[in-house]
Design a protein around this motif. Sequence first.
Motif, PDB file in Angstrom:
ATOM      1  N   SER A  33       1.738   1.046   5.009  1.00 37.57           N
ATOM      2  CA  SER A  33       0.697   0.899   4.013  1.00 37.57           C
ATOM      3  C   SER A  33       1.284   1.250   2.657  1.00 37.57           C
ATOM      4  N   MET A  34       0.752   0.613   1.620  1.00 36.47           N
ATOM      5  CA  MET A  34       1.316   0.754   0.286  1.00 36.47           C
ATOM      6  C   MET A  34       0.215   1.041  -0.722  1.00 36.47           C
ATOM      7  N   GLY A  35       0.606   1.679  -1.815  1.00 35.38           N
ATOM      8  CA  GLY A  35      -0.372   1.960  -2.857  1.00 35.38           C
ATOM      9  C   GLY A  35       0.246   1.932  -4.239  1.00 35.38           C
ATOM     10  N   TRP A  36      -0.605   1.677  -5.211  1.00 36.21           N
ATOM     11  CA  TRP A  36      -0.235   1.803  -6.615  1.00 36.21           C
ATOM     12  C   TRP A  36      -1.001   2.986  -7.206  1.00 36.21           C
ATOM     13  N   ALA A  49      -4.858   1.201  -6.549  1.00 37.77           N
ATOM     14  CA  ALA A  49      -5.122   0.199  -5.517  1.00 37.77           C
ATOM     15  C   ALA A  49      -4.236   0.501  -4.325  1.00 37.77           C
ATOM     16  N   ALA A  50      -4.711   0.121  -3.153  1.00 37.12           N
ATOM     17  CA  ALA A  50      -3.951   0.350  -1.935  1.00 37.12           C
ATOM     18  C   ALA A  50      -4.161  -0.815  -0.981  1.00 37.12           C
ATOM     19  N   ILE A  51      -3.164  -1.001  -0.112  1.00 40.87           N
ATOM     20  CA  ILE A  51      -3.244  -2.095   0.863  1.00 40.87           C
ATOM     21  C   ILE A  51      -2.629  -1.615   2.172  1.00 40.87           C
ATOM     22  N   ASP A  52      -3.325  -1.860   3.263  1.00 35.82           N
ATOM     23  CA  ASP A  52      -2.797  -1.413   4.541  1.00 35.82           C
ATOM     24  C   ASP A  52      -1.905  -2.491   5.153  1.00 35.82           C
ATOM     25  N   SER A  53      -1.365  -2.202   6.312  1.00 31.09           N
ATOM     26  CA  SER A  53      -0.403  -3.116   6.930  1.00 31.09           C
ATOM     27  C   SER A  53      -1.045  -4.435   7.350  1.00 31.09           C
ATOM     28  N   ALA A  54      -2.367  -4.438   7.503  1.00 29.51           N
ATOM     29  CA  ALA A  54      -3.069  -5.661   7.889  1.00 29.51           C
ATOM     30  C   ALA A  54      -3.584  -6.445   6.691  1.00 29.51           C
ATOM     31  N   GLY A  55      -3.390  -5.891   5.487  1.00 28.07           N
ATOM     32  CA  GLY A  55      -3.822  -6.580   4.283  1.00 28.07           C
ATOM     33  C   GLY A  55      -5.142  -6.122   3.712  1.00 28.07           C
ATOM     34  N   GLY A  56      -5.764  -5.138   4.343  1.00 31.31           N
ATOM     35  CA  GLY A  56      -6.993  -4.589   3.800  1.00 31.31           C
ATOM     36  C   GLY A  56      -6.728  -3.845   2.508  1.00 31.31           C
ATOM     37  N   THR A  57      -7.625  -3.963   1.557  1.00 32.43           N
ATOM     38  CA  THR A  57      -7.391  -3.395   0.232  1.00 32.43           C
ATOM     39  C   THR A  57      -8.487  -2.419  -0.177  1.00 32.43           C
ATOM     40  N   ARG A  58      -8.122  -1.580  -1.123  1.00 32.11           N
ATOM     41  CA  ARG A  58      -9.048  -0.604  -1.700  1.00 32.11           C
ATOM     42  C   ARG A  58      -8.686  -0.468  -3.165  1.00 32.11           C
ATOM     43  N   TYR A  59      -9.702  -0.385  -4.034  1.00 31.43           N
ATOM     44  CA  TYR A  59      -9.481  -0.278  -5.476  1.00 31.43           C
ATOM     45  C   TYR A  59     -10.262   0.884  -6.068  1.00 31.43           C
TER      46      TYR A  59
END
Length: 121
Positions: A33-36, A49-59
């Motif tokens: 999982s990755m984040g800015w 913003a963040a994105i998990d390994s499946a492509g789900g996002t959060r802002y």
Amino acid sequence: QLQLVESGGGSVQSGGSLRLSCAASGLTYDMYSMGWFRQAPGKEREGVAAIDSAGGTRYADSVKGRFTISRNNVKNTLYLQMNSLKPEDTAMYYCAADRIYWYLLPSYAYWGQGTQVTVSS
């Protein structure tokens, strides 16, 4: 050794756009999982913003509708498209990675060195 290298920062006027990139190496990228995150002088580091390994996002509420996080698992690269930039978006921007999805919490295990974004009014 896991390494994250950000690029794409710069100086723009209010209302402008920038696209940040974060090139990752030394990891099985699609499992992370990755984040800015960003940090302005005198302020705490905040999740953008963040994105998990499946492509789900959060802002973060402050960037919803203006910023878009995405990932390319072939190029092992994370992106942050930033539109309608405001002076309050001025900060050092960091990318982060972890096997655990920390959403917008700054608890990720691995961090890049950052890229500066400056927005003038």
